[in-house]
Design an enzyme around this catalytic site. Structure first.
Site, mmCIF file in Angstrom:
data_model
loop_
_atom_site.group_PDB
_atom_site.id
_atom_site.type_symbol
_atom_site.label_atom_id
_atom_site.label_comp_id
_atom_site.label_asym_id
_atom_site.label_seq_id
_atom_site.Cartn_x
_atom_site.Cartn_y
_atom_site.Cartn_z
ATOM 1 C CE LYS A 24 49.010 40.362 33.273
ATOM 2 N NZ LYS A 24 47.824 39.993 34.054
ATOM 3 C CG ASN A 25 45.578 43.034 32.333
ATOM 4 O OD1 ASN A 25 46.039 41.922 32.581
ATOM 5 N ND2 ASN A 25 45.702 44.066 33.152
ATOM 6 N NE ARG A 94 45.302 36.216 43.037
ATOM 7 C CZ ARG A 94 46.544 35.903 42.730
ATOM 8 N NH1 ARG A 94 47.083 36.380 41.671
ATOM 9 N NH2 ARG A 94 47.250 35.130 43.490
ATOM 10 C CB CYS A 118 46.173 36.924 49.403
ATOM 11 S SG CYS A 118 47.563 36.537 50.446
ATOM 12 N NE ARG A 123 43.169 40.755 42.014
ATOM 13 C CZ ARG A 123 44.006 40.853 40.984
ATOM 14 N NH1 ARG A 123 45.220 40.367 41.045
ATOM 15 N NH2 ARG A 123 43.614 41.440 39.885
ATOM 16 N N PRO A 124 38.296 39.225 46.202
ATOM 17 C CG PRO A 124 36.721 40.602 47.240
ATOM 18 C CD PRO A 124 38.176 40.517 46.891
ATOM 19 C CB ILE A 125 34.988 36.031 42.669
ATOM 20 C CG1 ILE A 125 34.526 34.863 43.546
ATOM 21 C CG2 ILE A 125 36.450 35.843 42.305
ATOM 22 C CD1 ILE A 125 34.466 33.535 42.778
ATOM 23 C CG ASP A 126 32.244 40.525 46.436
ATOM 24 O OD1 ASP A 126 33.317 40.560 45.791
ATOM 25 O OD2 ASP A 126 31.841 41.471 47.133
ATOM 26 C CG LEU A 127 31.983 43.369 43.226
ATOM 27 C CD1 LEU A 127 32.865 44.535 42.790
ATOM 28 C CD2 LEU A 127 30.686 43.900 43.828
ATOM 29 C CG ASP A 307 47.983 46.566 36.631
ATOM 30 O OD1 ASP A 307 47.741 46.293 37.811
ATOM 31 O OD2 ASP A 307 47.446 45.965 35.673
ATOM 32 C CB ILE A 329 42.857 49.867 42.540
ATOM 33 C CG1 ILE A 329 42.812 51.191 41.760
ATOM 34 C CG2 ILE A 329 42.026 48.789 41.840
ATOM 35 C CD1 ILE A 329 41.452 51.738 41.459
ATOM 36 N NE ARG A 399 50.583 36.126 36.999
ATOM 37 C CZ ARG A 399 50.121 37.234 37.584
ATOM 38 N NH1 ARG A 399 50.732 37.738 38.620
ATOM 39 N NH2 ARG A 399 49.056 37.830 37.134
#
Ligand code: UD1
Length: 420
Positions: A24-25, A94, A118, A123-127, A307, A329, A399
């Site tokens: 999936k990833n 996400r 959440c 799970r921010p997207i700042d980076l 995971d 993580i 998913r």
């Protein structure tokens, strides 16, 4: 409204062989990366998952065409006309953030909203946004929409404060068509990153060092189409091995690269399982009894994958002795613990650490999956438990797992999908 539920009758040792599904990833970012190619791409070994359908929907909503058939995704991009990821898709999945780099690379602009939910804590997207800024992207907000615009992306030197998988992939995907060279340091080293780099290089990209901490990407003028087979899903492999271990069974997982699974295999071995490796097959014979693992810590690859944490915990819940598991993580990745307690597990959480006192057996219970891997962990616990379990919240598991119930049953399990 009726809900999809699994009815699991535990106690049957699982035996047999599983050919592990496509990752999936890897498939999700690769579907996004295909947007960068002018010609059609055909991806093979694409798992049939609701997240893959969501990625396909995003491609179609941008004007690309994505046809999913028999484990293949055929992606054409000549009709692309939009650079806005619909809010509904951002909320639903996400990983839709993985479209940011490719849309910017192809269109020079991207509009999106915050990824929803959440599930695993914030799970921010700042980076992601910081990295794109360094490549010449101007970012502004308009209500809940985030507008990203670039007057031509350019290469940059980017050092990540943390080796984020998604950010490393987004930088790679944005950089392949950018002007000049991008050097990404403290990059994530997950095998899926190598898979995506291999795919892009096969399309004519110039990416060097994927799988190492420094990745160099030399921008090229354009990418052509290709046909590519997605790697096997490491986490699905761990799931099936853990399911066999929890039931005292024996399993062979095939189609995997054992080198990608070293930390997980070491953990299974210290839990007393016997392993055999031959080519792309791993054979596991469960420890009887299973032993506690003194200390297991989730880490970026090549460490033990976050995971796999919940799934391994489901195994250790019945191991002899006390295991200590630290999650480094994600913030809230112990949501399965409350459900394991209902099955008779003895687990204490303190901050980011779970102390698991092994019990002789778990018993069936009525449970809810709260997230994808936590849900898989509960199913693993349930096949090893005595009695019947009803596991609600199957949409989380769908998913990430193809033919989840069928795979258990092919190994001799008793798992039924019901409407509850
Ligand atoms: C990917 C995987 C997910 C896996 C995770 C860690 C996909 C589709 N998903 O997720 O299954 O659990 O790697 O192996 O490949 N972070 C920030 N700001 C950001 C981005 C991330 O603070 O802009 C933080 C996250 O909140 C988290 C940590 O970095 O605490 C790791 O996240 P990251 O490696 O980015 O995971 P994902 O790419 O989201």
């Amino acid at each position: 409204m009726a809900e999809q539920t699994l009815k699991i009758t535990g106690g049957q040792p699982l035996h047999g062989e599983v050919c592990v599904q496509g990752a999936k990833n890897s498939a999700l970012p690769m579907m996004a990366a295909a947007m960068l190619c002018k010609d059609a791409c055909v991806l093979h070994n694409v798992p049939q998952l609701t997240d893959v359908w969501a990625a396909s929907r995003i491609l179609n909503s941008l004007g690309c065409s994505c046809v999913l058939r028999d484990g293949q995704a055929e992606i054409r991009t000549d009709g692309i006309h939009s650079f806005e990821i619909p809010d509904e898709d951002m909320r639903r999945m996400r990983s839709s953030i993985m479209f940011l780099g490719p849309i910017l690379g192809r269109m020079g602009a991207c509009t999106l909203t915050m990824p929803g939910g959440c599930e695993l804590g914030p799970r921010p997207i700042d980076l992601h946004l910081d990295a794109m800024r360094k490549m010449g992207v101007h970012i502004s907000e308009q209500g809940s929409r985030i507008l990203c615009r670039a007057e031509g992306l350019h290469g940059a030197r980017i050092t990540l404060p943390f080796p984020s998988v998604g950010v490393s992939e987004n930088v790679m995907m944005a950089a392949v068509l950018a002007k000049g060279e991008t050097v990404l340091t403290n990059a994530a080293r997950e095998p899926e990153i190598v898979d995506i780099a291999n795919f892009l290089n096969q399309c004519g990209a110039q990416i060097h060092g994927a799988g190492e901490s420094t990745i160099c990407i030399q921008g090229v003028k354009g990418l052509h189409g290709t046909s590519y087979t997605v790697m096997a899903d490491r986490i699905a492999a761990i799931t099936w091995m853990c399911a066999a271990a929890a039931t005292g069974g024996r399993i062979t997982v095939s189609g995997v690269n054992p080198a990608d699974l070293e930390a997980a295999l070491a953990a299974m071995e210290s839990a007393g399982c016997q392993l055999g490796i031959s080519g792309n097959r791993i054979y596991l014979d469960a420890g009887r009894p299973l032993r506690a693992v003194r200390y297991l810590r989730t880490m970026p690859h090549p460490g033990f994958p976050t995971d796999g944490q919940a799934i391994m915990m489901a195994v250790l819940a019945c191991a002899e002795g006390t295991s200590v598991i630290e999650e480094t993580i994600f913030e809230s990745r112990f949501m399965h613990v409350g459900e394991l307690l209902r099955m008779g597990a003895r687990i204490r959480i303190s901050g980011h650490t779970a102390v698991v006192h092994g019990v002789s057996h778990l018993h069936g219970a009525e449970l809810s999956a709260m997230d994808l891997r936590g849900g898989a962990a509960l199913a693993v616990a349930a096949v090893g438990a005595q009695g019947e379990t009803l596991l609600h919240g199957l949409h989380h598991i769908d998913r990430g797992y193809e033919n989840f119930a069928e795979t258990f049953n092919s190994l001799g399990g008793k798992v039924q999908r019901i409407l509850f």
